[in-house]
Each structure stands twice: as structure tokens, then as C-alpha cells.
Design a protein around this motif. Sequence first.
Motif, mmCIF file in Angstrom:
data_model
loop_
_atom_site.group_PDB
_atom_site.id
_atom_site.type_symbol
_atom_site.label_atom_id
_atom_site.label_comp_id
_atom_site.label_asym_id
_atom_site.label_seq_id
_atom_site.Cartn_x
_atom_site.Cartn_y
_atom_site.Cartn_z
ATOM 1 N N ALA A 449 0.836 -1.208 0.000
ATOM 2 C CA ALA A 449 0.000 0.000 0.000
ATOM 3 C C ALA A 449 0.868 1.255 0.000
ATOM 4 C CB ALA A 449 -0.926 -0.013 1.216
ATOM 5 N N ALA A 450 1.952 1.241 0.781
ATOM 6 C CA ALA A 450 2.854 2.392 0.799
ATOM 7 C C ALA A 450 3.500 2.612 -0.562
ATOM 8 C CB ALA A 450 3.919 2.187 1.875
ATOM 9 N N ALA A 451 3.907 1.518 -1.221
ATOM 10 C CA ALA A 451 4.518 1.648 -2.553
ATOM 11 C C ALA A 451 3.514 2.210 -3.559
ATOM 12 C CB ALA A 451 5.036 0.287 -3.017
ATOM 13 N N ILE A 452 2.270 1.789 -3.445
ATOM 14 C CA ILE A 452 1.233 2.287 -4.355
ATOM 15 C C ILE A 452 0.990 3.776 -4.124
ATOM 16 C CG2 ILE A 452 -1.228 2.138 -4.890
ATOM 17 C CD1 ILE A 452 -0.974 -0.903 -4.291
ATOM 18 N N VAL A 453 0.907 4.200 -2.854
ATOM 19 C CA VAL A 453 0.719 5.620 -2.550
ATOM 20 C C VAL A 453 1.901 6.437 -3.051
ATOM 21 C CG1 VAL A 453 0.571 7.292 -0.659
ATOM 22 C CG2 VAL A 453 -0.811 5.220 -0.588
ATOM 23 N N GLY A 454 3.105 5.862 -2.948
ATOM 24 C CA GLY A 454 4.297 6.590 -3.358
ATOM 25 C C GLY A 454 4.438 6.742 -4.856
ATOM 26 N N TRP A 455 4.078 5.704 -5.625
ATOM 27 C CA TRP A 455 4.361 5.701 -7.057
ATOM 28 C C TRP A 455 3.119 5.781 -7.936
ATOM 29 C CZ3 TRP A 455 9.238 6.263 -8.782
ATOM 30 C CH2 TRP A 455 10.268 6.022 -7.864
ATOM 31 N N LEU A 456 1.968 5.379 -7.424
ATOM 32 C CA LEU A 456 0.726 5.419 -8.211
ATOM 33 C C LEU A 456 -0.350 6.173 -7.438
ATOM 34 C CD1 LEU A 456 0.672 1.685 -9.386
ATOM 35 C CD2 LEU A 456 1.357 3.674 -10.760
ATOM 36 N N PRO A 457 -0.113 7.429 -7.084
ATOM 37 C CA PRO A 457 -1.051 8.127 -6.197
ATOM 38 C C PRO A 457 -2.442 8.296 -6.793
ATOM 39 C CG PRO A 457 0.554 9.658 -7.135
ATOM 40 C CD PRO A 457 1.029 8.286 -7.476
ATOM 41 N N ARG A 458 -2.533 8.526 -8.091
ATOM 42 C CA ARG A 458 -3.840 8.764 -8.694
ATOM 43 C C ARG A 458 -4.710 7.501 -8.674
ATOM 44 N NH1 ARG A 458 -3.703 11.606 -14.368
ATOM 45 N NH2 ARG A 458 -5.934 11.424 -13.937
ATOM 46 N N HIS A 459 -4.075 6.350 -8.670
ATOM 47 C CA HIS A 459 -4.818 5.087 -8.689
ATOM 48 C C HIS A 459 -4.615 4.309 -7.389
ATOM 49 C CE1 HIS A 459 -5.308 5.921 -12.967
ATOM 50 N NE2 HIS A 459 -3.999 6.089 -13.051
ATOM 51 N N ALA A 460 -4.304 5.018 -6.315
ATOM 52 C CA ALA A 460 -3.952 4.339 -5.064
ATOM 53 C C ALA A 460 -5.102 3.498 -4.527
ATOM 54 C CB ALA A 460 -3.517 5.372 -4.026
ATOM 55 N N ALA A 461 -6.296 4.069 -4.466
ATOM 56 C CA ALA A 461 -7.427 3.346 -3.879
ATOM 57 C C ALA A 461 -7.771 2.110 -4.701
ATOM 58 C CB ALA A 461 -8.637 4.273 -3.760
ATOM 59 N N ALA A 462 -7.923 2.276 -6.015
ATOM 60 C CA ALA A 462 -8.312 1.146 -6.864
ATOM 61 C C ALA A 462 -7.252 0.056 -6.862
ATOM 62 C CB ALA A 462 -8.574 1.632 -8.290
ATOM 63 N N THR A 463 -5.985 0.441 -6.998
ATOM 64 C CA THR A 463 -4.908 -0.550 -7.040
ATOM 65 C C THR A 463 -4.725 -1.232 -5.693
ATOM 66 O OG1 THR A 463 -3.796 0.837 -8.688
ATOM 67 C CG2 THR A 463 -2.493 -0.908 -7.659
ATOM 68 N N GLY A 464 -4.786 -0.443 -4.607
ATOM 69 C CA GLY A 464 -4.599 -1.021 -3.275
ATOM 70 C C GLY A 464 -5.686 -2.015 -2.917
ATOM 71 N N TRP A 465 -6.951 -1.613 -3.083
ATOM 72 C CA TRP A 465 -8.048 -2.520 -2.743
ATOM 73 C C TRP A 465 -8.117 -3.695 -3.709
ATOM 74 C CZ3 TRP A 465 -9.486 -2.252 1.924
ATOM 75 C CH2 TRP A 465 -9.606 -1.031 2.583
ATOM 76 N N GLY A 466 -7.763 -3.471 -4.975
ATOM 77 C CA GLY A 466 -7.733 -4.588 -5.926
ATOM 78 C C GLY A 466 -6.698 -5.628 -5.541
ATOM 79 N N THR A 467 -5.533 -5.158 -5.091
ATOM 80 C CA THR A 467 -4.484 -6.080 -4.634
ATOM 81 C C THR A 467 -4.959 -6.888 -3.437
ATOM 82 O OG1 THR A 467 -2.758 -4.568 -5.408
ATOM 83 C CG2 THR A 467 -2.117 -6.228 -3.781
ATOM 84 N N LEU A 468 -5.623 -6.217 -2.502
ATOM 85 C CA LEU A 468 -6.102 -6.909 -1.307
ATOM 86 C C LEU A 468 -7.168 -7.945 -1.655
ATOM 87 C CD1 LEU A 468 -6.076 -7.207 1.742
ATOM 88 C CD2 LEU A 468 -7.746 -5.356 1.884
ATOM 89 N N VAL A 469 -8.087 -7.591 -2.543
ATOM 90 C CA VAL A 469 -9.122 -8.547 -2.948
ATOM 91 C C VAL A 469 -8.497 -9.784 -3.587
ATOM 92 C CG1 VAL A 469 -11.023 -8.918 -4.570
ATOM 93 C CG2 VAL A 469 -10.962 -6.856 -3.184
ATOM 94 N N ALA A 470 -7.498 -9.581 -4.456
ATOM 95 C CA ALA A 470 -6.836 -10.715 -5.102
ATOM 96 C C ALA A 470 -6.160 -11.618 -4.072
ATOM 97 C CB ALA A 470 -5.806 -10.203 -6.109
ATOM 98 N N VAL A 471 -5.522 -11.007 -3.068
ATOM 99 C CA VAL A 471 -4.852 -11.792 -2.029
ATOM 100 C C VAL A 471 -5.866 -12.569 -1.195
ATOM 101 C CG1 VAL A 471 -3.532 -11.604 0.116
ATOM 102 C CG2 VAL A 471 -2.801 -10.346 -1.906
ATOM 103 N N VAL A 472 -6.986 -11.929 -0.857
ATOM 104 C CA VAL A 472 -8.017 -12.598 -0.062
ATOM 105 C C VAL A 472 -8.586 -13.797 -0.813
ATOM 106 C CG1 VAL A 472 -10.320 -12.338 0.918
ATOM 107 C CG2 VAL A 472 -8.605 -10.570 1.292
ATOM 108 N N VAL A 473 -8.883 -13.598 -2.094
ATOM 109 C CA VAL A 473 -9.447 -14.694 -2.893
ATOM 110 C C VAL A 473 -8.460 -15.848 -2.992
ATOM 111 C CG1 VAL A 473 -10.228 -15.350 -5.193
ATOM 112 C CG2 VAL A 473 -10.997 -13.201 -4.183
ATOM 113 N N LEU A 474 -7.194 -15.543 -3.239
ATOM 114 C CA LEU A 474 -6.184 -16.606 -3.340
ATOM 115 C C LEU A 474 -6.019 -17.339 -2.015
ATOM 116 C CD1 LEU A 474 -3.295 -15.023 -5.451
ATOM 117 C CD2 LEU A 474 -4.784 -16.918 -6.095
ATOM 118 N N GLY A 475 -5.995 -16.572 -0.909
ATOM 119 C CA GLY A 475 -5.731 -17.191 0.380
ATOM 120 C C GLY A 475 -6.874 -18.024 0.914
ATOM 121 N N GLN A 476 -8.124 -17.592 0.695
ATOM 122 C CA GLN A 476 -9.261 -18.278 1.284
ATOM 123 C C GLN A 476 -9.912 -19.303 0.352
ATOM 124 O OE1 GLN A 476 -9.830 -17.925 4.523
ATOM 125 N NE2 GLN A 476 -8.107 -16.505 4.480
ATOM 126 N N VAL A 477 -9.885 -19.035 -0.942
ATOM 127 C CA VAL A 477 -10.559 -19.920 -1.891
ATOM 128 C C VAL A 477 -9.578 -20.847 -2.599
ATOM 129 C CG1 VAL A 477 -12.053 -19.982 -3.928
ATOM 130 C CG2 VAL A 477 -12.359 -18.197 -2.210
#
Length: 533
Positions: A449-477
Motif C-alpha cells: 500500500a505504501a509503494a502504491i501511494v508513493g508511485w501510483l497516487p492517482r490510482h492508489a485506492a483502486a490498485t490497493g483494494w484490488g491487490t487486497l481482494v486478489a490476495v483474499v481470494v487466493l488465500g481463502q478460496v
Amino acid sequence: MTVDAWRGLGPLVRLAARRDRLRLPVWTLVFAAIVAFSAKATVSLYPDVASRVIASAAVNNTPSLVALYGRIYDPASLGAVSMIKMVAFGASLVAILVITTVVRHSRADEEAGRTELLRATVVGPYAPLTAALVIGVSASVAIGGAAALGLAAAGLPAVGSAVFGAGWATTGIAFASVAAVAAQLARSARAATALAAATLGGAYLLRAIGDTATADGHWVSWLSPVAWGQQARPFAGDRWATLSLPLLFAAATTAVAFTLARRRDLGAGLIADRPGPPNAAPRLRGPLALTFRLQRGLLIGWLVGFTVLGLVFGNIASNLDGLLDSPIAREMIRLLGGTSSLTDAFIAAELSILATVTAIYGMQTVLRARSDETDGRAELALATTVTRPRWIGAYLVVTLLGVTALLAAAGLAAGLAHANNTGRAADIGRVLGAALAHLPAVAVLIGAAAAIVGWLPRHAAATGWGTLVAVVVLGQVGPVLELPRLVLDLSPFAHVPRLPGGEFAAVPLLWLALAATLLAALGVVGFRRRDLS
């Protein structure tokens, strides 16, 4: 009220929909996938009526499970058994999404000054709030419809699936109106979200008290908007008429919201801010102390929730025999938990889920840095002697301390509850250590999340939450679907030892800690090199 009071509503709705064009569709698909997967998996877990009746009796006779999820009203129904975790608990997750959406397009826009700019044009005074409600209601209906289609596609009865989806939709609509009222009372988006979320927590608590009071339910449950969707009893009676209650509640609460909106000034809240002291205390001087002070209320709320969940899961772990009578169910728990002992496997699986939820807190807190930047608060802080690395580093330190406290609270509570049932004091340390073992994996997502805020500020929310969703799906399903190991390893949680019961390995945790450090450093460098937004 005249028609001019809603002038400009159409363009505002289109603007809000464009801003959420990625966020809401992604979450709609995620919710639909979760319920469809749960339904599909339960078919193999409880293939016959006898196994479902045994599982239902185990749930209904375990007060902690009833408090967390509710009761199963038709023990023989596959849909009622498979959706027990999703009826009330899932509806609450939908409500959280809708609350943040309505506040985002009402109080947050007003706080940032965007509403004032719009109101300077031909936009009516009620158009912004109405647009926020339209988006919140639309999101609720879309999620409910997608969930119904997912359940029907998984093989559950169409009518019950429709009632389930309508329950989610109407609960979301009810709390969209609650968020609208909170946006009038509070002066900041954070306070409005906290107020609406506290209302949701109180409603869930009322439902839990009512469901555990008597076997047939209690009148207290009917005071809770969360319980109304549950009392529609999808797959166990399909009582459509009950769903009129959240709609009537939403209509009355929305009327209150517009009445309050008429009584306040633009930018003001009806709950007056308390004046602070003229000078800050020494403990509040510096970015670290300020960041902690701003996040303190949010962290306390999460700590209370995690402690309660830890106590519930620790109690459930000692009552698994009736709940998981099916050999297939036991095997699935072992697959998710990764150990041979059923109790240890269950604790490991639940701690893994809590760890992914902890990552949501971590992502939310780090992304606050981006919102403070866009709202101009970062510029004010950096105009002093505070350096950029020190400012962004304060968010990282507070976030890391926060997720550590959450994991420790959940692990300690679960360990105490489990040790109380087993009589073994050593279980406290075992479960606490198992919870803290997930810290490096959560830290990786914080660093990302810190790297995304630092380098992709305009897309921070979409990229950060998208990354988390992908990790959750991989880990639980992923483990249940038996995805290739190469795919599963993309999730940092795949490298956490399955504790308690599994073999502890320090090397993967050290690699995770190193990756988290490098990602955080990358984010600090990116924030230091770029311009402020």
C-alpha cells in the motif's frame, strides 16, 4: 420543497457512478463469488438431510455461533445450512460498503469543498445527498441481485436465492439512509462513517441478544435492521413480507436526513465539534503522535471487534464434533488449516481469516495518507520542519502497531476462551503465537500500500483494494479449489506456517519481513520524489 431543490441530480449521479466505476463492480462480483462458492462447497460438505440436521443442531445449540451468525430455521434445508454465515454477517459487510459509499459522495465531498463548488452552479441543495443515496441504493440492489444469481447458479432454489439477495439489498438500503443521517450530524467523513458503523454494530448486537435469548427468537431481534433480512428466512420459509420493514425504515430515516439537511449550513454538522486546548500537549507534537491521535478512535473500534471475534472462535473450537460431523467437512477444515488435528486446523483457518481482515484495516489506514494529501492536510504538515519520509513514515509505524495490536487481541482472546474450555493454560500462548505469526504477511500488504501511494497516487485506492481482494481470494478460496502452488504462492499468507499444530518455520517469515521492508522503503522513496497532489 420544489423541483429546483433537486436540480442537477442526473449529472451528479453520473459523476458519482463514474468515480465508482471500478470499485463497486469489483465488490459486487466479489460478494457474488463468495456466496456462490459457499453454496457450492456445502453441497459436498453435507450431501444428505441427516448430515444437515446434525450440523444445524450443533449450530443452534452453540450460543457463540448463534450470536455470531444467527439460527438455522430449517435444519433439512441445504440453502439454510450453507448460507448461515452469510445471511446476517454478509448483510453487515454489504452495509459497511454502502455506508462508506454514501459518506464518500456526501459528507466527504462536502468536507473537501467539492460540494461547495457544485452548489455554486445550478445544482439544487438536495441534489448531492440524493445522488449519494441513489448510488448507495443502486449498489445494494446490484449486490443483492448478483448474490441471488450466484446462489441460483450454484444449484440452490431460485425463490430462496431471490429472498436471500433481497435481504442483502434491503439491509444495504436501510444503512444507506443511516449513513445519510450520519452525514448530516457529523462534520467530517471519518466521524460520519464511525457514527454509521457504530449504529450497524449496535444493530448486530441487538440481533445477537435476541437470537440467543430463546430458541424461537426474541422481540429484541425485531428492533435490529440487520435481523429483518434474516427473519425473511431464505430457504426456510421465504417470508417476503418481512422485507418491507427495512424499506419502511429507510424511507423514514431518509426523510429525517433531508429534514436535518435543511436545518444546517453547508460544511457544518449538527453535532458541534468540541473546542480543543489552545496549545497541543507535548505528546501530540510531531507527525507520529498526530497520526496516532487521528487513528485512535478507529483502532479502538477494531480492537473491540477483534476481541469479541477471538472469544467467539475460541469457544467454537471446543465444540466442533457436532458441527463437523461430515468427514468431508472435517477434511475441508484440515485443508484450510493445514494441520492434522481438527481443533488446531479450525483455529488456524479462523486466524487466517482474521489476518486477512486485519489487512483491510492496514490498507485502509495507509490509504488515509493519500486522502490527507488530496485534502491538503499533508501540505500543511510539510510546510513545517516535518520531512516527507517522516510524515509518510508516521502512517506506516502507526499502521504496523495497529495491526500488531489487532492480531494480539484476537489471538489472546481466542487463546483464553480455548484454554478455559480445555483446562490447558499452554493453549493461550499457542494460539497467541499463531495469530502473531501472520504479522509479516500483513506487513507485506502494508508495504505494498505504501509503494502504491508513493508511485501510483492517482490510482492508489483502486490498485490497493484490488491487490487486497486478489490476495483474499487466493488465500481463502485457492486451497479449497486446489489451485496450482505457483498461483497460491502469490499470496503472502501462503507462506505463513499453519499454527497452531503445524511446524514452525522462521525462514519464510523472515523473507516476508524483508519484502515488507523493501516495499515500504520503495513507497517512501516514491513519495519523496513526486509532487504532492
